[in-house]
Scaffold this active site. Structure first.
Site, mmCIF file in Angstrom:
data_model
loop_
_atom_site.group_PDB
_atom_site.id
_atom_site.type_symbol
_atom_site.label_atom_id
_atom_site.label_comp_id
_atom_site.label_asym_id
_atom_site.label_seq_id
_atom_site.Cartn_x
_atom_site.Cartn_y
_atom_site.Cartn_z
ATOM 1 C CG ASP A 126 -6.501 0.585 0.240
ATOM 2 O OD1 ASP A 126 -5.401 0.545 0.833
ATOM 3 O OD2 ASP A 126 -7.556 0.954 0.793
ATOM 4 C CD GLU B 34 -4.284 6.644 2.282
ATOM 5 O OE1 GLU B 34 -4.082 5.428 2.497
ATOM 6 O OE2 GLU B 34 -3.389 7.505 2.324
ATOM 7 C CG HIS C 13 -1.647 1.281 1.435
ATOM 8 N ND1 HIS C 13 -2.873 1.560 0.890
ATOM 9 C CD2 HIS C 13 -1.290 2.391 2.144
ATOM 10 C CE1 HIS C 13 -3.248 2.770 1.238
ATOM 11 N NE2 HIS C 13 -2.322 3.303 2.008
ATOM 12 C CD GLU C 14 2.280 3.542 3.730
ATOM 13 O OE1 GLU C 14 2.648 4.613 3.222
ATOM 14 O OE2 GLU C 14 1.278 3.454 4.457
ATOM 15 C CG HIS D 254 0.546 6.367 -0.747
ATOM 16 N ND1 HIS D 254 -0.645 6.941 -1.128
ATOM 17 C CD2 HIS D 254 0.298 5.763 0.444
ATOM 18 C CE1 HIS D 254 -1.568 6.701 -0.212
ATOM 19 N NE2 HIS D 254 -1.032 5.976 0.744
#
Length: 426
Positions: free
Chosen positions: A367, A363, A281-282, A285
């Site tokens: 995801d 976000e 997930h990070e 970004h």
């Protein structure tokens, strides 16, 4: 008081009342909504969230919302005290009588303003840490560590902040009518440098960072980053448990200085597959260029802010309308900076829903990226654990969430990850 000054005073009062009223109204909605659903776990989470954990999250959310209402009222009173009630003007006149006009007096004004503000905020900070966080089992700091962090934070702020403020003030008085453009360039350069320096110089002053020792986990993480085409300078574990029971993981640094940091609390709470999913997930970004977008947005907004400050600093009504008497024979640059920093948030507050919406969209995109490179069930399971461990309510007020939440509510986020069960399979 002339007409422009009077108009600015009225605008200040109007914005202050509108902002405070909105904050209190939204917080009261949040409190009522969360408390009304306190004793009933949402159907989608009945198999995974216990009633006790749900009630704890509700109580924690309500306690923070009530505390936020108190903070908002105090902040509004302080803003009035500094501006229309003459606090900043009195401090400026006192320092002028002691030191006379000049760069050192202006630096003393900014330093004194920051110091007084910090001292006034101490009781609220102490209460938040040792009453609210402590009562819900999150605070792990003792008074000595809290004071140590306070001292180091103040020292770092002075060593890092005062030189850059001094340079900006010097540019305001020496670089002509386009000083704001030069100051913007300096400010942006400083922020980019801070992204590089912070992980290796500043952060270790407050926390201990050790290389990830778990060989199997390190190999999993490196394999994931390789699949995603991502490189980092190192994998580190931070002793977050010294201060809080909250868990997290993040990337820090910029360019070649990027590093992955896991809270030690996170490693204790999640399985290897769940850690993979959180890390993916990070990574999302970065791969979706959210960080670059936010940096560019920061550049653009700060340029607009410096340009506006460049114009306002030359308007006498800007000072008098905010309760300050500007000097007619010496620089007022520090006054302009302080007044601008106090007043601009009154306007930008009403942009919060737009910024929150953008963040929530990011976000969801992160995801989705994580679901492509890790098991979405692991991500859903990890998120649910983090919501529970951080006592995040599963039933926020919808309007409050739309206005403030930078992350989507659990129900929305898990419903996208597991559309058939919204978390029940985790």
């Amino acid at each position: 008081m002339d007409s422009p000054s009077l108009m600015l005073s009225l605008v200040l009062c109007g914005l202050l009342l509108a902002g405070l009223g909105t904050r209190l109204w939204l917080a009261s909605r949040q409190i009522r909504h969360v408390w009304r659903h306190r004793d009933q776990v949402p159907a989608a989470f009945e198999a995974t969230v216990g009633a006790q954990a749900h009630r704890k999250a509700a109580s924690y959310t309500v306690a923070k919302a009530r505390f936020g209402m108190l903070e908002a009222a105090i902040d509004a009173a302080l803003l009035l005290g500094w501006t229309l009630l003459g606090g900043l003007d009195a401090l400026n006149q006192l320092l002028l009588s002691w030191m006379g006009p000049g760069l050192w007096q202006q630096l003393a004004l900014i330093g004194s303003f920051a110091l007084i503000g910090g001292v006034l905020a101490l009781p609220l900070s102490w209460w938040s840490t040792f009453r609210i966080e402590e009562s819900f089992g999150f605070n792990k700091m003792n008074l000595g560590l809290w004071l140590s962090d306070l001292f180091k934070g103040t020292l770092v702020g002075a060593l890092v902040g005062l030189p850059i403020v001094a340079l900006v003030i010097w540019l305001m008085g020496s670089a002509g009518t386009l000083w704001w453009l030069w100051a913007w360039g300096v400010w942006m350069g400083f922020n980019l440098l801070l992204l590089i320096v912070y992980p290796t110089v500043i952060a270790p002053l407050f926390n201990r960072f050790e290389p990830l020792a778990d060989e199997a986990l390190r190999e999993r993480v490196q394999a994931l980053m390789q699949r995603c085409g991502f490189s980092a300078k190192g994998l580190f574990v931070m002793d977050g448990s010294r201060r809080s029971a909250h868990a997290n993981a993040y990337f820090t640094g910029f360019g070649a200085a990027k590093r992955v940091v896991f809270f030690d609390t996170l490693l204790k709470q999640l399985s290897p597959g769940e850690i993979d999913a959180v890390l993916a997930h990070e990574l999302g970004h970065f791969k979706r260029r959210h960080i670059v977008q936010r940096v560019v947005m920061m550049f653009a907004l700060s340029l607009l802010g410096f340009a506006l400050l460049g114009w306002l600093s030359g308007q006498v009504w800007f000072y008098t309308g905010l309760g300050v008497t500007p000097s007619l024979d010496s620089a007022n640059d520090a006054l302009a900076l302080i007044l601008f920093m106090m007043v601009v948030p009154l306007v930008t507050y009403f942009l919060s829903p737009l910024m929150a919406q953008l963040s929530r969209r990011h976000e969801f995109e992160a995801d989705a990226y994580a679901s492509e490179h890790a098991d979405r069930r692991d991500l859903a399971s990890a998120l649910l654990k983090l919501y529970q461990d951080n006592a995040s309510t599963l039933t926020p007020d919808p309007l409050y969430a739309r206005f403030y939440y930078s992350h989507p509510p659990a129900s929305e986020r898990l419903a996208r990850l597991l559309p058939t069960a919204a978390g029940a399979s985790t």
